[in-house]
Motif scaffolding. Structure first.
Motif, PDB file in Angstrom:
ATOM      1  N   LEU A   1     -14.433   2.051 -48.569  1.00 54.62           N
ATOM      2  CA  LEU A   1     -13.705   2.286 -47.320  1.00 54.62           C
ATOM      3  C   LEU A   1     -12.117   1.790 -47.601  1.00 54.62           C
ATOM      4  N   LYS A   2     -11.391   2.375 -47.148  1.00 54.22           N
ATOM      5  CA  LYS A   2      -9.778   2.404 -47.338  1.00 54.22           C
ATOM      6  C   LYS A   2      -9.299   1.747 -45.916  1.00 54.22           C
ATOM      7  N   SER A   3      -9.911   2.096 -44.626  1.00 57.18           N
ATOM      8  CA  SER A   3      -9.561   1.822 -43.380  1.00 57.18           C
ATOM      9  C   SER A   3     -10.618   2.052 -42.396  1.00 57.18           C
ATOM     10  N   VAL A   4     -10.618   1.588 -41.206  1.00 52.63           N
ATOM     11  CA  VAL A   4     -11.465   1.666 -40.187  1.00 52.63           C
ATOM     12  C   VAL A   4     -10.787   2.252 -39.028  1.00 52.63           C
ATOM     13  N   PRO A   5     -11.525   3.110 -38.313  1.00 57.66           N
ATOM     14  CA  PRO A   5     -10.868   3.792 -37.095  1.00 57.66           C
ATOM     15  C   PRO A   5     -10.230   2.807 -35.981  1.00 57.66           C
ATOM     16  N   GLU A   6      -9.134   3.069 -35.279  1.00 57.95           N
ATOM     17  CA  GLU A   6      -8.691   2.541 -34.351  1.00 57.95           C
ATOM     18  C   GLU A   6      -9.707   1.968 -33.309  1.00 57.95           C
TER      19      GLU A   6
ATOM     20  N   GLN B   1     -19.050  -8.651 -42.575  1.00 58.43           N
ATOM     21  CA  GLN B   1     -18.668  -8.738 -44.103  1.00 58.43           C
ATOM     22  C   GLN B   1     -17.913  -7.626 -44.445  1.00 58.43           C
ATOM     23  N   LEU B   2     -16.798  -7.665 -44.954  1.00 56.40           N
ATOM     24  CA  LEU B   2     -15.826  -6.746 -45.228  1.00 56.40           C
ATOM     25  C   LEU B   2     -15.078  -6.434 -46.925  1.00 56.40           C
ATOM     26  N   GLN B   3     -15.642  -7.501 -47.564  1.00 58.61           N
ATOM     27  CA  GLN B   3     -14.959  -7.541 -48.787  1.00 58.61           C
ATOM     28  C   GLN B   3     -15.608  -6.440 -49.725  1.00 58.61           C
ATOM     29  N   SER B   4     -14.793  -6.279 -50.833  1.00 58.51           N
ATOM     30  CA  SER B   4     -15.315  -5.513 -51.900  1.00 58.51           C
ATOM     31  C   SER B   4     -15.137  -4.080 -51.553  1.00 58.51           C
ATOM     32  N   ASN B   5     -14.393  -3.651 -50.836  1.00 65.85           N
ATOM     33  CA  ASN B   5     -13.673  -2.264 -50.441  1.00 65.85           C
ATOM     34  C   ASN B   5     -12.331  -2.282 -50.811  1.00 65.85           C
ATOM     35  N   PRO B   6     -11.863  -0.756 -51.170  1.00 65.46           N
ATOM     36  CA  PRO B   6     -10.546  -0.431 -51.581  1.00 65.46           C
ATOM     37  C   PRO B   6      -9.508  -0.466 -50.391  1.00 65.46           C
ATOM     38  N   TRP B   7      -9.440  -1.357 -49.548  1.00 68.58           N
ATOM     39  CA  TRP B   7      -8.327  -1.258 -48.252  1.00 68.58           C
ATOM     40  C   TRP B   7      -7.009  -0.476 -48.568  1.00 68.58           C
ATOM     41  N   ASP B   8      -6.641   0.419 -48.002  1.00 72.42           N
ATOM     42  CA  ASP B   8      -5.347   0.912 -48.350  1.00 72.42           C
ATOM     43  C   ASP B   8      -4.333   0.133 -47.436  1.00 72.42           C
ATOM     44  N   CYS B   9      -3.630  -0.730 -47.965  1.00 73.45           N
ATOM     45  CA  CYS B   9      -2.736  -1.378 -47.188  1.00 73.45           C
ATOM     46  C   CYS B   9      -1.424  -0.884 -47.181  1.00 73.45           C
ATOM     47  N   SER B  10      -0.991   0.225 -47.713  1.00 78.37           N
ATOM     48  CA  SER B  10       0.211   0.980 -47.502  1.00 78.37           C
ATOM     49  C   SER B  10      -0.044   2.006 -46.320  1.00 78.37           C
ATOM     50  N   CYS B  11      -0.883   2.121 -45.728  1.00 76.84           N
ATOM     51  CA  CYS B  11      -1.460   3.186 -44.649  1.00 76.84           C
ATOM     52  C   CYS B  11      -1.401   2.269 -43.421  1.00 76.84           C
ATOM     53  N   LYS B  12      -0.852   3.013 -42.387  1.00 78.71           N
ATOM     54  CA  LYS B  12      -0.524   2.269 -40.942  1.00 78.71           C
ATOM     55  C   LYS B  12      -1.888   1.872 -40.456  1.00 78.71           C
ATOM     56  N   ASP B  13      -2.832   2.652 -40.689  1.00 85.10           N
ATOM     57  CA  ASP B  13      -4.136   2.629 -40.068  1.00 85.10           C
ATOM     58  C   ASP B  13      -4.767   1.167 -40.276  1.00 85.10           C
TER      59      ASP B  13
ATOM     60  N   GLN C   1     -10.169 -13.853 -46.193  1.00 89.76           N
ATOM     61  CA  GLN C   1      -9.328 -13.654 -47.502  1.00 89.76           C
ATOM     62  C   GLN C   1      -9.747 -12.616 -48.259  1.00 89.76           C
ATOM     63  N   ASP C   2     -11.106 -12.661 -48.624  1.00 81.31           N
ATOM     64  CA  ASP C   2     -11.685 -11.450 -49.344  1.00 81.31           C
ATOM     65  C   ASP C   2     -11.526 -10.212 -49.136  1.00 81.31           C
ATOM     66  N   ALA C   3     -11.316  -9.723 -47.887  1.00 84.74           N
ATOM     67  CA  ALA C   3     -11.070  -8.436 -47.746  1.00 84.74           C
ATOM     68  C   ALA C   3      -9.588  -8.256 -48.232  1.00 84.74           C
ATOM     69  N   ALA C   4      -9.599  -7.905 -49.536  1.00 78.69           N
ATOM     70  CA  ALA C   4      -8.075  -7.566 -50.170  1.00 78.69           C
ATOM     71  C   ALA C   4      -7.889  -6.347 -50.061  1.00 78.69           C
ATOM     72  N   CYS C   5      -6.483  -5.792 -50.349  1.00 80.00           N
ATOM     73  CA  CYS C   5      -5.966  -4.544 -50.710  1.00 80.00           C
ATOM     74  C   CYS C   5      -6.520  -4.116 -51.857  1.00 80.00           C
ATOM     75  N   GLY C   6      -6.845  -2.523 -51.884  1.00 81.90           N
ATOM     76  CA  GLY C   6      -7.262  -1.942 -53.156  1.00 81.90           C
ATOM     77  C   GLY C   6      -6.439  -1.853 -54.404  1.00 81.90           C
ATOM     78  N   ASP C   7      -5.098  -1.951 -53.800  1.00 80.06           N
ATOM     79  CA  ASP C   7      -3.912  -1.845 -54.808  1.00 80.06           C
ATOM     80  C   ASP C   7      -3.493  -3.067 -55.397  1.00 80.06           C
TER      81      ASP C   7
ATOM     82  N   THR D   1       2.035  -6.607 -43.762  1.00 75.66           N
ATOM     83  CA  THR D   1       2.896  -6.596 -42.697  1.00 75.66           C
ATOM     84  C   THR D   1       3.327  -5.146 -42.180  1.00 75.66           C
ATOM     85  N   GLU D   2       4.139  -5.005 -41.095  1.00 75.28           N
ATOM     86  CA  GLU D   2       4.352  -3.529 -40.722  1.00 75.28           C
ATOM     87  C   GLU D   2       4.997  -2.803 -41.876  1.00 75.28           C
ATOM     88  N   LYS D   3       5.985  -3.319 -42.584  1.00 74.14           N
ATOM     89  CA  LYS D   3       6.772  -3.073 -43.664  1.00 74.14           C
ATOM     90  C   LYS D   3       5.818  -2.503 -44.871  1.00 74.14           C
ATOM     91  N   ASP D   4       4.662  -3.364 -45.045  1.00 68.18           N
ATOM     92  CA  ASP D   4       4.019  -2.915 -46.015  1.00 68.18           C
ATOM     93  C   ASP D   4       2.982  -1.574 -45.575  1.00 68.18           C
TER      94      ASP D   4
END
Length: 323
Positions: free
Chosen positions: A167-172, A185-197, A216-222, A232-235
């Motif tokens: 998973l890179k994101s979840v729907p609004e 439990q959300l850890q060990s997913n490649p969350w896309d932290c550059s995406c607005k979603d 804190q274990d729900a970390a960004c994939g990159d 942040t919104e800038k990220d």
């Protein structure tokens, strides 16, 4: 007059034996496929190397265990006669997808375990009828995305496992209806932290830190050193790319014949009639040897019971004519 009475009693006894024989075909203690606890309406078919779900599971079963088998697909009506189920485990199989409506009749289900499969996606509305569900485990699959509103009807849900997917994101609004959720439990997913979603997930975690195990274990994939909670919104300024987006194949590109040949694994031979005889639902899979032996013995037992029942009926008719 005692003759017809005795014959009627015999008929009732044989009918009961007939039903018992049908259940023993599934749950026979010596050599059967599954083990049953009739007092608890429980059927345990786990770790039996099953490639298909037995079709003669008692309709009043409440607890059904099918974990640690070799199920690669399910019929859309696999559980339609089992509306009494409260617990269903299908973990550690080879399921790559779920047919639409497969759980629609399980209106009393409270615990559904689908972890350790190969699911890459979920059909829209797959859980909509499971309004009593309190525990849902989807971890250790290959889920790339979640349908919009997939959890909206699960207002009683208390436990949700989504860790170790793709998973890179979840729907609004994905978790907005889960007012009783106590553990996520959300850890060990490649969350896309550059995406607005990702901002919805960030805000939800921030508001529900007590519900998310290891927030804190729900970390960004990159950026494994940065948690989703810290984005942040800038990220997250980039537009999002759907995981279902495909790349067009250039015109003129030819696929070598050898590659096409290698992709042809086998040709399925229709087995519908053979499967009906054996009493199994899945037409794409042949049962294992123990399943065949169980089904044939059950079939012969039922035929014998039918013959005895017919004899009892003729006995009753004979005495009625003499009376």
């Amino acid at each position: 007059m005692m003759g017809p009475v005795l014959a009627a009693c015999l008929l009732i006894i044989l009918s009961t034996a007939w039903i018992s024989q049908a259940n023993e075909a599934l749950c026979k203690k010596d050599g059967g496929v599954c083990s049953c606890n009739n007092n608890k309406n429980s059927v345990d078919c786990s770790s039996k190397r099953l490639t298909a779900i037995p079709s003669n599971i008692p309709t009043d079963t409440e607890n059904l265990k099918l974990g640690r088998n070799k199920l690669s697909s399910l019929s859309a009506k696999a559980f339609h006669s089992l509306s009494s189920l409260t617990y269903l485990s299908l973990f550690n199989n080879k399921l790559k997808s779920l047919p639409e409506g497969v759980f629609d009749q399980l209106v009393n289900l409270t615990d559904l375990r689908l972890y350790q499969n190969q699911l890459t996606s979920l059909p829209s509305g797959i859980f909509d009828k499971l309004t009593k569900l309190t525990d849902l485990r989807l971890s250790e699959n290959k889920l790339q995305s979640l349908p919009h509103g997939v959890f909206d009807k699960l207002t009683e849900l208390k436990t949700l496992y989504l860790f170790n997917n793709q998973l890179k994101s979840v729907p609004e609004g994905a978790f907005n209806s889960l007012e009783k959720l106590a553990l996520l439990q959300l850890q060990s997913n490649p969350w896309d932290c550059s995406c607005k979603d990702i901002l919805y997930l960030r805000d939800w975690i921030d508001d529900n830190k007590d519900k998310v195990t290891g927030a804190q274990d729900a970390a960004c994939g990159d950026q494994q050193s940065k948690a989703v909670l810290e984005i942040t919104e800038k990220d997250a300024a980039s537009d999002c790319v759907s995981p279902n987006t495909t790349t067009a194949i250039p015109i003129g590109t030819m696929t070598p014949a050898s590659v096409i040949y290698d992709d042809i694994h086998e040709i399925k031979v229709p087995q519908e009639n053979f499967q009906k005889f054996l009493g199994y639902q899945e037409p794409d899979h042949l049962p294992t040897q123990p399943q065949c032996l169980m089904s044939i013995s059950g079939y012969l037992g039922l035929m014998m019971s039918l013959m005895l029942t017919s004899a009892a009926i003729l006995y009753v008719i004979h005495f009625l004519k003499k009376a």
